[in-house]
Enzyme design. Sequence first.
Site, mmCIF file in Angstrom:
data_model
loop_
_atom_site.group_PDB
_atom_site.id
_atom_site.type_symbol
_atom_site.label_atom_id
_atom_site.label_comp_id
_atom_site.label_asym_id
_atom_site.label_seq_id
_atom_site.Cartn_x
_atom_site.Cartn_y
_atom_site.Cartn_z
ATOM 1 N N SER A 139 20.609 -68.060 24.037
ATOM 2 C CA SER A 139 19.623 -69.148 24.138
ATOM 3 C C SER A 139 18.845 -69.390 22.847
ATOM 4 C CB SER A 139 18.676 -68.903 25.325
ATOM 5 O OG SER A 139 19.414 -68.857 26.538
ATOM 6 N N GLY A 184 23.056 -68.460 27.855
ATOM 7 C CA GLY A 184 23.169 -69.658 28.687
ATOM 8 C C GLY A 184 22.120 -69.750 29.778
ATOM 9 N N GLU A 230 24.063 -59.800 21.607
ATOM 10 C CA GLU A 230 23.846 -60.856 22.595
ATOM 11 C C GLU A 230 23.542 -60.235 23.957
ATOM 12 O OE1 GLU A 230 25.879 -64.737 21.327
ATOM 13 O OE2 GLU A 230 27.427 -63.528 22.248
ATOM 14 N N LYS A 256 32.718 -72.092 22.524
ATOM 15 C CA LYS A 256 33.296 -71.638 23.799
ATOM 16 C C LYS A 256 34.364 -72.637 24.273
ATOM 17 C CE LYS A 256 29.076 -69.077 24.698
ATOM 18 N NZ LYS A 256 28.118 -68.552 25.648
ATOM 19 N N HIS A 309 33.282 -60.876 22.692
ATOM 20 C CA HIS A 309 32.180 -61.622 23.321
ATOM 21 C C HIS A 309 32.018 -61.150 24.769
ATOM 22 C CE1 HIS A 309 29.811 -64.879 24.996
ATOM 23 N NE2 HIS A 309 29.444 -65.136 23.747
ATOM 24 N N ASN A 365 29.244 -70.928 18.375
ATOM 25 C CA ASN A 365 30.368 -70.573 19.249
ATOM 26 C C ASN A 365 30.500 -71.673 20.295
ATOM 27 O OD1 ASN A 365 32.190 -69.468 21.031
ATOM 28 N ND2 ASN A 365 30.859 -67.790 21.712
ATOM 29 N N GLU A 399 31.660 -62.683 27.413
ATOM 30 C CA GLU A 399 32.482 -63.432 28.373
ATOM 31 C C GLU A 399 33.918 -62.920 28.376
ATOM 32 O OE1 GLU A 399 31.310 -67.200 26.788
ATOM 33 O OE2 GLU A 399 29.293 -66.833 27.560
#
Length: 251
Positions: A213, A173, A167, A11, A95, A9, A97
């Site tokens: 990660s 991250g 996730e 992003k 996702h 991904n 985010e």
Amino acid sequence: MRTPIIAGNWKLNNTISEAVSLTTALKPLVAGCRDVEIIVAPPFTALASVSSTIAGSNIRLAAQDVYSEDSGAFTGEVSVPMLKDVGCGYVIIGHSERRQYFGETNESVNQKVKAVLGHGLKPIICVGEQLEDRESGQTEAVIESHVTGGIAGLSATDLASSVIAYEPIWAIGTGKTATPEQAQEVHAFIRGLLAAAHSAEVASQIRIQYGGSVKPENASALMAQPDVDGALVGGASLEAESFAQIVKFDQ
Ligand code: 13P
């Protein structure tokens, strides 16, 4: 059995030329990988160029989001037929985010999942708890609401061709990966929810990816867990060599 599925991904990263360079570098590194599904998810603007770059290779294309309507007055949105036209086989949906910054809800995720499946593409449905959820013992409740909300109303056939990505938000991250045991515990819980929604047989066919990660150093230990069937990779997918090493987790 379930074919491992490793997706990158990207992003909000990579111009068209950067995206083409990255996939051009990736192709020969993973050309020999046969028993794993390899996916890249560039930003919308680079989908067409990446699609041409990977044509004829073993790399497949995903989008990072989609809208649930096919066409109409929805300024700024992109539809499933448009993604199909550009060569996407998968769409990442929900996702964290998107849930956190763009108002995505279980309901909008479910509408997008149905739209994607309705056109024969495969959704990668993202679920995951925040650190506060984990610390207050709410992990399972949050995962249950994301999973059952995301897959509501799907037929067994549609569910079997869907992918779930677990996730944990605290691992995205941050360099703080879930331990293989923590990942396995939630993956097994998710598979139980899928079995309860349909049947153990359907649940046994669904791939569940771990994301947060994932790096070349931790990929094989995560993938060795019985219910971890793949990885959804952010940062480490932006570099051809590190993504290729994750794709080759078993070599
Ligand atoms: P990182 O691999 O950068 O932690 O991102 C994970 C992720 O959000 C993939 O969708």
